[in-house]
Scaffold this motif. Structure first.
Motif, PDB file in Angstrom:
ATOM      1  N   LYS A 173       0.817  -1.210   0.000  1.00  0.00           N
ATOM      2  CA  LYS A 173       0.000   0.000   0.000  1.00  0.00           C
ATOM      3  C   LYS A 173       0.850   1.258   0.000  1.00  0.00           C
ATOM      4  O   LYS A 173       0.565   2.221  -0.708  1.00  0.00           O
ATOM      5  N   ALA A 176       2.449   1.725  -3.409  1.00  0.00           N
ATOM      6  CA  ALA A 176       1.434   2.091  -4.399  1.00  0.00           C
ATOM      7  C   ALA A 176       0.982   3.534  -4.208  1.00  0.00           C
ATOM      8  O   ALA A 176       0.785   4.281  -5.184  1.00  0.00           O
ATOM      9  N   ARG A 177       0.825   3.949  -2.950  1.00  0.00           N
ATOM     10  CA  ARG A 177       0.443   5.334  -2.674  1.00  0.00           C
ATOM     11  C   ARG A 177       1.533   6.295  -3.141  1.00  0.00           C
ATOM     12  O   ARG A 177       1.244   7.355  -3.706  1.00  0.00           O
ATOM     13  N   ARG A 179       3.664   5.855  -5.593  1.00  0.00           N
ATOM     14  CA  ARG A 179       3.659   5.925  -7.052  1.00  0.00           C
ATOM     15  C   ARG A 179       2.514   6.813  -7.554  1.00  0.00           C
ATOM     16  O   ARG A 179       2.667   7.540  -8.535  1.00  0.00           O
ATOM     17  N   ARG A 180       1.377   6.760  -6.881  1.00  0.00           N
ATOM     18  CA  ARG A 180       0.272   7.648  -7.257  1.00  0.00           C
ATOM     19  C   ARG A 180       0.644   9.108  -7.033  1.00  0.00           C
ATOM     20  O   ARG A 180       0.345   9.970  -7.868  1.00  0.00           O
ATOM     21  N   TRP A 181       1.283   9.390  -5.918  1.00  0.00           N
ATOM     22  CA  TRP A 181       1.713  10.759  -5.647  1.00  0.00           C
ATOM     23  C   TRP A 181       2.758  11.213  -6.655  1.00  0.00           C
ATOM     24  O   TRP A 181       2.783  12.386  -7.052  1.00  0.00           O
ATOM     25  N   VAL A 183       2.995  10.314  -9.765  1.00  0.00           N
ATOM     26  CA  VAL A 183       2.319  10.649 -11.020  1.00  0.00           C
ATOM     27  C   VAL A 183       1.526  11.946 -10.889  1.00  0.00           C
ATOM     28  O   VAL A 183       1.502  12.773 -11.803  1.00  0.00           O
ATOM     29  N   LYS A 184       0.906  12.158  -9.737  1.00  0.00           N
ATOM     30  CA  LYS A 184       0.010  13.302  -9.560  1.00  0.00           C
ATOM     31  C   LYS A 184       0.750  14.596  -9.237  1.00  0.00           C
ATOM     32  O   LYS A 184       0.423  15.662  -9.773  1.00  0.00           O
TER      33      LYS A 184
END
Length: 244
Positions: A173, A176-177, A179-181, A183-184
């Motif tokens: 988790k 994954a969190r 990697r989202r940050w 990208v964002k």
């Protein structure tokens, strides 16, 4: 009698001093047994430990009675040194893996180019009881025809051009969190938010593995370490002042 009175008064004075030190007096006494010159070095080493890092080591140093500025600087140095080592090693490992994969790709391309054409030696298969076996045959010969597997035989995944699918390992988790940050918000935003998901050492390794330039990773990890260590230092100092 005077001896007992003196002993009792000394014990009372020691107890009062311990009580005046607040709930962290025992920890301050423990830290006080370490020479003052060595105390910052201990904080530096603690800052290099994942899940403690700069902010945690600075807070522990402040609770132990070390000056807040000294504790913060020592924690930042220890954490940043560890991150730099992780980034440099991770970058070298990634470069080696990229070169290895490029070499394999070039070798595979060379093998494909060297495969005989229709005007050369043909490739055929011979039917067997359980399937087919590839072999080389001259063009135009009867053996150059491709035979099909025997009825009821299991299909050959290599001959069919397919491979057995492998199940992907689920990502943790925190990673994954992160990697989202990434990208964002990009590297700057993800670096500042990363301590909420992963230790800075793991964050740096993830960024390098994703292809982010090592200099850019070191820069923004240093900014994040300074920001978070300063914030926790202020909170710990205020806590000590309120409790003490």
């Amino acid at each position: 009698m005077s001896f007992f009175v003196h002993t009792a008064s000394s014990a009372a004075g020691t107890s009062a001093a311990a009580n005046s030190g607040g709930p962290f007096a025992w920890f301050q006494d423990l830290v006080g047994q370490v020479p003052e010159v060595v105390q910052p070095l201990v904080i530096v080493l603690a800052g290099a430990v994942p899940f403690i890092e700069g902010e945690g080591s600075a807070a522990l140093g402040i609770i132990g009675g070390v000056h807040p500025v000294v504790a913060a600087l020592a924690g930042i140095v220890g954490n940043l040194l560890c991150v730099v080592i992780v980034v440099l090693l991770g970058s070298r490992i990634r470069e080696a893996l990229v070169r290895r994969r490029s070499g394999r790709g070039a070798a595979s391309a060379g093998a494909s180019d060297a495969r005989p054409s229709a005007t050369g030696v043909g490739v055929g298969t011979a039917a067997t009881g359980g399937g087919s076996v590839a072999y080389a045959a001259a063009p135009g010969s009867a053996g150059a025809t491709v035979s099909t597997p025997a009825p009821g035989a299991a299909p050959d995944p290599v001959a069919a051009g397919s491979v057995e699918p492998t199940e992907a390992v689920p990502e943790k988790k925190g990673k994954a969190r992160l990697r989202r940050w990434l990208v964002k918000f990009g590297v700057p935003g993800a670096s500042l938010l990363a301590p909420l998901a992963l230790p800075t050492m793991f964050t740096a390794a993830t960024f390098v593995g994703s292809g982010v330039p090592k200099g850019w990773v070191i820069l923004w990890q240093a900014v994040a370490i300074v920001v978070w260590t300063t914030l926790i230092t202020l909170l710990a100092t205020g806590l000590i002042s309120a409790v003490g």
